[in-house]
Write a protein that holds these residues in place. Sequence first.
Motif, PDB file in Angstrom:
ATOM      1  N   VAL A  47       0.872  -1.163   0.000  1.00  0.00           N
ATOM      2  CA  VAL A  47       0.000   0.000   0.000  1.00  0.00           C
ATOM      3  C   VAL A  47       0.918   1.224   0.000  1.00  0.00           C
ATOM      4  N   TYR A  48       1.006   1.894  -1.139  1.00  0.00           N
ATOM      5  CA  TYR A  48       1.924   3.019  -1.262  1.00  0.00           C
ATOM      6  C   TYR A  48       1.310   4.269  -0.645  1.00  0.00           C
ATOM      7  N   ALA A  49       2.121   4.983   0.127  1.00  0.00           N
ATOM      8  CA  ALA A  49       1.621   6.132   0.877  1.00  0.00           C
ATOM      9  C   ALA A  49       2.590   7.305   0.778  1.00  0.00           C
ATOM     10  N   THR A  50       2.048   8.483   1.017  1.00  0.00           N
ATOM     11  CA  THR A  50       2.838   9.712   1.035  1.00  0.00           C
ATOM     12  C   THR A  50       2.822  10.293   2.441  1.00  0.00           C
ATOM     13  N   VAL A  51       3.966  10.762   2.892  1.00  0.00           N
ATOM     14  CA  VAL A  51       4.053  11.410   4.202  1.00  0.00           C
ATOM     15  C   VAL A  51       3.354  12.767   4.120  1.00  0.00           C
ATOM     16  N   THR A  52       2.430  13.002   5.034  1.00  0.00           N
ATOM     17  CA  THR A  52       1.669  14.259   5.006  1.00  0.00           C
ATOM     18  C   THR A  52       2.072  15.239   6.098  1.00  0.00           C
ATOM     19  N   SER A  53       2.611  14.732   7.203  1.00  0.00           N
ATOM     20  CA  SER A  53       3.017  15.655   8.267  1.00  0.00           C
ATOM     21  C   SER A  53       4.009  14.997   9.217  1.00  0.00           C
ATOM     22  N   ARG A  54       4.796  15.874   9.863  1.00  0.00           N
ATOM     23  CA  ARG A  54       5.731  15.439  10.902  1.00  0.00           C
ATOM     24  C   ARG A  54       5.777  16.511  11.976  1.00  0.00           C
ATOM     25  N   ASN A  55       5.959  16.089  13.204  1.00  0.00           N
ATOM     26  CA  ASN A  55       6.058  17.003  14.326  1.00  0.00           C
ATOM     27  C   ASN A  55       7.522  17.379  14.533  1.00  0.00           C
ATOM     28  N   ASN A  56       7.817  18.671  14.492  1.00  0.00           N
ATOM     29  CA  ASN A  56       9.201  19.120  14.625  1.00  0.00           C
ATOM     30  C   ASN A  56       9.842  18.670  15.936  1.00  0.00           C
ATOM     31  N   ASP A  57       9.026  18.558  16.975  1.00  0.00           N
ATOM     32  CA  ASP A  57       9.558  18.159  18.282  1.00  0.00           C
ATOM     33  C   ASP A  57       9.808  16.660  18.374  1.00  0.00           C
ATOM     34  N   TYR A  58       9.206  15.902  17.457  1.00  0.00           N
ATOM     35  CA  TYR A  58       9.361  14.439  17.458  1.00  0.00           C
ATOM     36  C   TYR A  58       9.710  13.949  16.052  1.00  0.00           C
ATOM     37  N   TRP A  59      10.649  14.638  15.422  1.00  0.00           N
ATOM     38  CA  TRP A  59      10.973  14.393  14.013  1.00  0.00           C
ATOM     39  C   TRP A  59      11.402  12.956  13.758  1.00  0.00           C
ATOM     40  N   PHE A  60      12.175  12.388  14.669  1.00  0.00           N
ATOM     41  CA  PHE A  60      12.674  11.021  14.503  1.00  0.00           C
ATOM     42  C   PHE A  60      11.825  10.000  15.268  1.00  0.00           C
ATOM     43  N   TYR A  61      10.633  10.398  15.662  1.00  0.00           N
ATOM     44  CA  TYR A  61       9.778   9.523  16.464  1.00  0.00           C
ATOM     45  C   TYR A  61       8.575   9.021  15.670  1.00  0.00           C
ATOM     46  N   ASN A 192      16.810   7.740   4.475  1.00  0.00           N
ATOM     47  CA  ASN A 192      17.007   9.127   4.881  1.00  0.00           C
ATOM     48  C   ASN A 192      15.863   9.537   5.798  1.00  0.00           C
ATOM     49  N   PHE A 193      16.038   9.331   7.096  1.00  0.00           N
ATOM     50  CA  PHE A 193      14.972   9.626   8.049  1.00  0.00           C
ATOM     51  C   PHE A 193      14.723  11.125   8.204  1.00  0.00           C
ATOM     52  N   GLU A 194      15.655  11.926   7.739  1.00  0.00           N
ATOM     53  CA  GLU A 194      15.462  13.377   7.762  1.00  0.00           C
ATOM     54  C   GLU A 194      14.396  13.804   6.766  1.00  0.00           C
ATOM     55  N   ASN A 195      14.286  13.072   5.661  1.00  0.00           N
ATOM     56  CA  ASN A 195      13.431  13.517   4.563  1.00  0.00           C
ATOM     57  C   ASN A 195      12.700  12.337   3.941  1.00  0.00           C
ATOM     58  N   LEU A 196      11.650  11.894   4.597  1.00  0.00           N
ATOM     59  CA  LEU A 196      10.848  10.776   4.102  1.00  0.00           C
ATOM     60  C   LEU A 196       9.631  11.309   3.353  1.00  0.00           C
ATOM     61  N   LYS A 197       9.419  10.797   2.137  1.00  0.00           N
ATOM     62  CA  LYS A 197       8.282  11.254   1.320  1.00  0.00           C
ATOM     63  C   LYS A 197       7.324  10.120   0.978  1.00  0.00           C
ATOM     64  N   TYR A 198       7.880   9.050   0.390  1.00  0.00           N
ATOM     65  CA  TYR A 198       7.045   7.951  -0.096  1.00  0.00           C
ATOM     66  C   TYR A 198       7.382   6.670   0.655  1.00  0.00           C
ATOM     67  N   LEU A 199       6.342   5.994   1.131  1.00  0.00           N
ATOM     68  CA  LEU A 199       6.522   4.786   1.916  1.00  0.00           C
ATOM     69  C   LEU A 199       5.602   3.687   1.394  1.00  0.00           C
ATOM     70  N   ALA A 200       5.875   2.463   1.836  1.00  0.00           N
ATOM     71  CA  ALA A 200       5.017   1.332   1.488  1.00  0.00           C
ATOM     72  C   ALA A 200       4.659   0.581   2.772  1.00  0.00           C
ATOM     73  N   VAL A 201       3.353   0.367   2.970  1.00  0.00           N
ATOM     74  CA  VAL A 201       2.872  -0.408   4.102  1.00  0.00           C
ATOM     75  C   VAL A 201       2.654  -1.838   3.631  1.00  0.00           C
ATOM     76  N   LEU A 202       3.136  -2.800   4.402  1.00  0.00           N
ATOM     77  CA  LEU A 202       3.066  -4.211   4.000  1.00  0.00           C
ATOM     78  C   LEU A 202       1.786  -4.859   4.499  1.00  0.00           C
ATOM     79  N   LYS A 203       1.024  -5.448   3.551  1.00  0.00           N
ATOM     80  CA  LYS A 203      -0.168  -6.222   3.887  1.00  0.00           C
ATOM     81  C   LYS A 203       0.048  -7.642   3.397  1.00  0.00           C
ATOM     82  N   ARG A 204      -0.321  -8.606   4.209  1.00  0.00           N
ATOM     83  CA  ARG A 204      -0.196 -10.003   3.793  1.00  0.00           C
ATOM     84  C   ARG A 204      -1.012 -10.256   2.542  1.00  0.00           C
ATOM     85  N   ALA A 205      -0.365 -10.849   1.518  1.00  0.00           N
ATOM     86  CA  ALA A 205      -1.058 -11.108   0.240  1.00  0.00           C
ATOM     87  C   ALA A 205      -2.087 -12.219   0.400  1.00  0.00           C
TER      88      ALA A 205
END
Length: 205
Positions: A47-61, A192-205
């Motif tokens: 399931v391909y996804a786009t990062v929509t927001s990040r919290n500056n105080d918890y950037w790596f969380y 690159n955890f500083e700049n994440l844009k596109y991700l994939a969520v794994l679902k069992r086929a």
Amino acid sequence: FINSIFISKKVNYLNTTSLKEQAQKEEIIELKNMLNLKETMTSYQMVYATVTSRNNDYWFYTLTIDKGKKDGIKKDMIVINEKGLVGRVIDVNNFSSIIKLITANDSYNKISVNINSDSTTYNGIITGYDINKNLILITCIRSTSDVKIGDNITTNGLGTLFPEGIYIGKVEEILSDDLGVSKVLGVKSEVNFENLKYLAVLKRA
């Protein structure tokens, strides 16, 4: 004088246009690489996804993606990109989900891994992240283990969450714990955890 102003504006416009084109090319390459993940994760639907927001105080969380219950996303599903393991889903709404990154320094964020060293495989656990060195920390490795710089780290499938074989990174630093009875590894991820844009969520086929 007027001509010089016009030329300066034209140069600025061209530079801006060039930067936008370069960014678009990089995004296209990244998306193509994401699509290639299907060839290596055949047991899962992507399931391909786009990062929509990040919290500056918890950037790596944590971060938020644009996929949720309507897309079949569920809590504890694993999230990756073309470079390796990113994290897991910890909260789901109809149209979005919150992802906890593997860089989150959290006592509940432990992940069992394999250290693949030559013909020998050792077990370890991700227990933290050194933000200053940009290294994932792996512990619970005996001091007698013959771990080397450059060894590959992958998930080992122990437990119920993370499937086996997802790439995490390479050993960049080897230290001893305070008692000298075990080793602590600093692992460099290609993600690159500083700049994440596109991700994939794994679902069992």
